[in-house]
Design a protein around this motif. Structure first.
Motif, PDB file in Angstrom:
ATOM      1  N   ALA A 189      -0.164 -39.749  14.423  1.00  0.00           N
ATOM      2  CA  ALA A 189       0.828 -40.777  13.776  1.00  0.00           C
ATOM      3  C   ALA A 189       1.757 -40.172  13.063  1.00  0.00           C
ATOM      4  N   PHE A 190       3.046 -40.794  13.225  1.00  0.00           N
ATOM      5  CA  PHE A 190       4.163 -40.087  12.043  1.00  0.00           C
ATOM      6  C   PHE A 190       4.922 -41.344  11.928  1.00  0.00           C
ATOM      7  N   ILE A 191       5.586 -41.438  10.557  1.00  0.00           N
ATOM      8  CA  ILE A 191       6.640 -42.323  10.095  1.00  0.00           C
ATOM      9  C   ILE A 191       8.013 -41.857  10.691  1.00  0.00           C
ATOM     10  N   TRP A 192       8.479 -42.538  11.252  1.00  0.00           N
ATOM     11  CA  TRP A 192       9.911 -42.491  11.806  1.00  0.00           C
ATOM     12  C   TRP A 192      10.987 -42.152  10.468  1.00  0.00           C
ATOM     13  N   SER A 193      11.897 -41.380  10.702  1.00  0.00           N
ATOM     14  CA  SER A 193      13.104 -41.099   9.531  1.00  0.00           C
ATOM     15  C   SER A 193      14.321 -40.552  10.408  1.00  0.00           C
ATOM     16  N   ARG A 194      15.244 -41.227  10.309  1.00  0.00           N
ATOM     17  CA  ARG A 194      16.511 -40.531  11.068  1.00  0.00           C
ATOM     18  C   ARG A 194      16.937 -39.542  10.403  1.00  0.00           C
ATOM     19  N   THR A 195      16.730 -39.199   9.149  1.00  0.00           N
ATOM     20  CA  THR A 195      17.384 -38.155   8.516  1.00  0.00           C
ATOM     21  C   THR A 195      16.197 -37.021   8.337  1.00  0.00           C
ATOM     22  N   GLU A 196      14.991 -37.229   8.317  1.00  0.00           N
ATOM     23  CA  GLU A 196      14.016 -36.184   8.250  1.00  0.00           C
ATOM     24  C   GLU A 196      12.949 -36.369   9.362  1.00  0.00           C
ATOM     25  N   VAL A 197      12.808 -34.882   9.786  1.00  0.00           N
ATOM     26  CA  VAL A 197      11.857 -34.938  10.846  1.00  0.00           C
ATOM     27  C   VAL A 197      10.571 -34.227  10.424  1.00  0.00           C
ATOM     28  N   ASP A 198       9.509 -34.681  10.695  1.00  0.00           N
ATOM     29  CA  ASP A 198       8.066 -34.064  10.197  1.00  0.00           C
ATOM     30  C   ASP A 198       7.766 -32.840  11.073  1.00  0.00           C
ATOM     31  N   GLN A 199       7.605 -31.712  10.487  1.00  0.00           N
ATOM     32  CA  GLN A 199       7.553 -30.391  11.389  1.00  0.00           C
ATOM     33  C   GLN A 199       6.350 -30.606  12.048  1.00  0.00           C
ATOM     34  N   ALA A 200       5.344 -31.284  11.525  1.00  0.00           N
ATOM     35  CA  ALA A 200       3.997 -31.426  12.185  1.00  0.00           C
ATOM     36  C   ALA A 200       4.201 -32.142  13.712  1.00  0.00           C
ATOM     37  N   LEU A 201       5.170 -32.985  13.739  1.00  0.00           N
ATOM     38  CA  LEU A 201       5.636 -33.573  14.988  1.00  0.00           C
ATOM     39  C   LEU A 201       6.026 -32.592  15.969  1.00  0.00           C
ATOM     40  N   ILE A 202       7.089 -31.880  15.461  1.00  0.00           N
ATOM     41  CA  ILE A 202       7.706 -30.864  16.305  1.00  0.00           C
ATOM     42  C   ILE A 202       6.716 -30.094  16.779  1.00  0.00           C
ATOM     43  N   ASP A 203       5.756 -29.379  15.953  1.00  0.00           N
ATOM     44  CA  ASP A 203       4.726 -28.708  16.428  1.00  0.00           C
ATOM     45  C   ASP A 203       3.734 -29.187  17.457  1.00  0.00           C
ATOM     46  N   LEU A 204       3.585 -30.305  17.320  1.00  0.00           N
ATOM     47  CA  LEU A 204       2.646 -31.108  18.168  1.00  0.00           C
ATOM     48  C   LEU A 204       3.275 -31.151  19.714  1.00  0.00           C
ATOM     49  N   LEU A 205       4.604 -31.622  19.624  1.00  0.00           N
ATOM     50  CA  LEU A 205       5.327 -31.831  20.958  1.00  0.00           C
ATOM     51  C   LEU A 205       5.341 -30.257  21.612  1.00  0.00           C
ATOM     52  N   ALA A 206       5.439 -29.149  20.827  1.00  0.00           N
ATOM     53  CA  ALA A 206       5.353 -27.705  21.323  1.00  0.00           C
ATOM     54  C   ALA A 206       4.051 -27.243  21.762  1.00  0.00           C
ATOM     55  N   ASP A 207       2.911 -28.161  21.294  1.00  0.00           N
ATOM     56  CA  ASP A 207       1.682 -27.169  21.512  1.00  0.00           C
ATOM     57  C   ASP A 207       1.422 -27.077  22.846  1.00  0.00           C
ATOM     58  N   PRO A 208       1.067 -26.099  23.560  1.00  0.00           N
ATOM     59  CA  PRO A 208       0.722 -25.698  25.007  1.00  0.00           C
ATOM     60  C   PRO A 208      -0.226 -26.680  25.420  1.00  0.00           C
ATOM     61  N   GLN A 209      -1.133 -27.022  24.774  1.00  0.00           N
ATOM     62  CA  GLN A 209      -2.471 -27.769  25.272  1.00  0.00           C
ATOM     63  C   GLN A 209      -1.901 -29.074  25.998  1.00  0.00           C
ATOM     64  N   TRP A 210      -0.728 -29.595  25.528  1.00  0.00           N
ATOM     65  CA  TRP A 210      -0.076 -31.162  25.848  1.00  0.00           C
ATOM     66  C   TRP A 210       1.004 -30.836  26.672  1.00  0.00           C
ATOM     67  N   GLN A 211       1.072 -31.997  27.514  1.00  0.00           N
ATOM     68  CA  GLN A 211       2.172 -32.605  28.205  1.00  0.00           C
ATOM     69  C   GLN A 211       2.754 -33.773  27.822  1.00  0.00           C
ATOM     70  N   PRO A 212       3.764 -33.759  26.950  1.00  0.00           N
ATOM     71  CA  PRO A 212       4.170 -35.191  26.286  1.00  0.00           C
ATOM     72  C   PRO A 212       4.711 -36.173  27.075  1.00  0.00           C
ATOM     73  N   TYR A 213       4.603 -37.302  27.048  1.00  0.00           N
ATOM     74  CA  TYR A 213       5.410 -38.237  28.029  1.00  0.00           C
ATOM     75  C   TYR A 213       5.846 -39.221  26.905  1.00  0.00           C
ATOM     76  N   LEU A 214       7.103 -39.577  26.938  1.00  0.00           N
ATOM     77  CA  LEU A 214       7.587 -40.690  25.896  1.00  0.00           C
ATOM     78  C   LEU A 214       7.518 -41.748  26.641  1.00  0.00           C
ATOM     79  N   VAL A 215       6.954 -42.909  26.291  1.00  0.00           N
ATOM     80  CA  VAL A 215       6.937 -44.030  27.003  1.00  0.00           C
ATOM     81  C   VAL A 215       7.740 -45.144  26.683  1.00  0.00           C
TER      82      VAL A 215
END
Length: 245
Positions: free
Chosen positions: A90-116
Motif C-alpha cells: 500500500a502506498f499514499i499517492w502524491s502528484r509531486t512525489e513518487v515512492d521509490q518502493a512503488l517503482i521498485d515493486l512495479l519493476a520486480d521480475p516476479q510480478w506481472q502488474p495489472y492496473l485495474v
C-alpha cells in the motif's frame, strides 16, 4: 512501522495508517461514534472483527494506491484485502512525489502488474479482460483505493502506470457495499474488486474468503453503528468459518 502479528502477514494499510499518525496527520472521527474502536480492525470493541480474520494461500498480490483520507476511514475495505493476502502493498499517492518502493515493486521480475481500471476510459490496445500466465510471473493487481473522482485523477497524473496493462472488470452482480452512500449500485467497493481479480487469477479460495470476510465486516460495522447485538451465527459467519486459521 507496524509489526506483523505472529502467524499473519503484515497489513500494509495498517502500516500506512501508523506512518500518517506518526507524521502528525489525525485520523477521521466517524460522526456520532463515541465508543472505543479496536485499533486493529477499526470496528468498535463490542463488535470487534479480529477473531474472524481468515488465512488462505494465494499466488496473486495486491497493491493499493490510497489517499491520505482513505487510509483513515473506518469504512475503508482496502485493509480487508491486506488482511487476507500475504503479499499486500500500500502506498499514499502524491502528484509531486513518487515512492521509490512503488517503482521498485512495479519493476520486480516476479510480478506481472495489472492496473485495474474501467476499460472505456483507456486506449483499447492496453485493455485486457483476463489474467494470463506470463513467463511464470505472478499477477499483481494495482487498485486505486479512492473515490471515483480521485481515482481518475490518480490515473491521469501517474506516468509510471502508463505502460501497464489495464485490467477492465465486467462484474455481473451489483455491489453489496452498504457502509457509504453511492449513486450507482454497479460501483463495487475495493474489496469486491479485489475478489473479482482473484477469481480471474484462479485464486478461488482467496476470492471466496475475501468475499465472506467483507460480508462479516459489513455486518459487524453496521450492527455496531445501529447498536444491535452481534449475531455470529449468520450466513456470512458460517461461510467465513471454512477459511479460519
Amino acid at each position: 512501522m507496524t509489526q506483523a502479528t505472529p502467524g499473519f502477514a503484515l497489513n500494509a494499510v495498517a502500516r500506512l495508517r501508523d506512518e500518517r499518525e506518526e507524521a502528525g496527520i489525525k485520523p477521521i472521527e466517524a460522526r456520532g461514534w463515541r465508543a472505543t474502536r479496536c485499533r486493529a480492525c477499526r470496528v468498535i470493541e463490542s463488535h470487534c472483527l479480529c477473531a474472524w480474520r481468515p488465512k488462505v494461500q494465494t499466488r496473486a498480490g495486491v497493491c493499493l494506491i490510497m489517499t491520505n483520507k482513505e487510509v483513515f476511514k473506518p469504512s475503508n475495505t482496502g485493509w480487508l484485502i491486506a488482511d487476507v493476502l500475504a503479499d499486500n502493498f500500500a502506498f499514499i499517492w502524491s502528484r509531486t512525489e513518487v515512492d521509490q518502493a512503488l517503482i521498485d515493486l512495479l519493476a520486480d521480475p516476479q510480478w506481472q502488474p495489472y492496473l485495474v481500471f474501467p476499460g472505456e476510459y483507456v486506449e483499447q490496445a492496453r485493455v485486457v479482460n483476463t489474467v494470463e500466465p506470463s513467463d511464470g510471473k505472478r499477477p499483481l493487481f494495482i487498485l486505486l483505493d479512492a473515490t471515483w473522482t480521485e481515482a481518475r485523477k490518480i490515473f491521469r497524473k501517474s506516468a509510471y502506470f502508463d505502460t501497464l496493462p489495464i485490467l477492465s472488470l465486467m462484474p455481473e452482480k451489483l455491489s453489496r457495499y452498504r457502509l457509504r452512500r453511492s449513486t450507482r449500485s454497479e460501483h463495487l467497493c475495493t474489496a469486491e474488486v479485489a475478489a473479482l481479480c482473484l477469481e480471474l487469477a484462479q485464486d478461488n479460495d482467496a476470492a471466496n474468503a475475501l468475499d465472506a470476510y467483507f460480508d462479516v465486516f459489513s455486518q459487524h460495522y453496521l450492527d455496531a453503528k445501529r447498536q444491535l447485538p452481534l449475531d455470529c451465527s449468520s450466513e456470512a459467519h458460517e461461510a467465513l468459518k471454512r477459511y479460519m486459521i
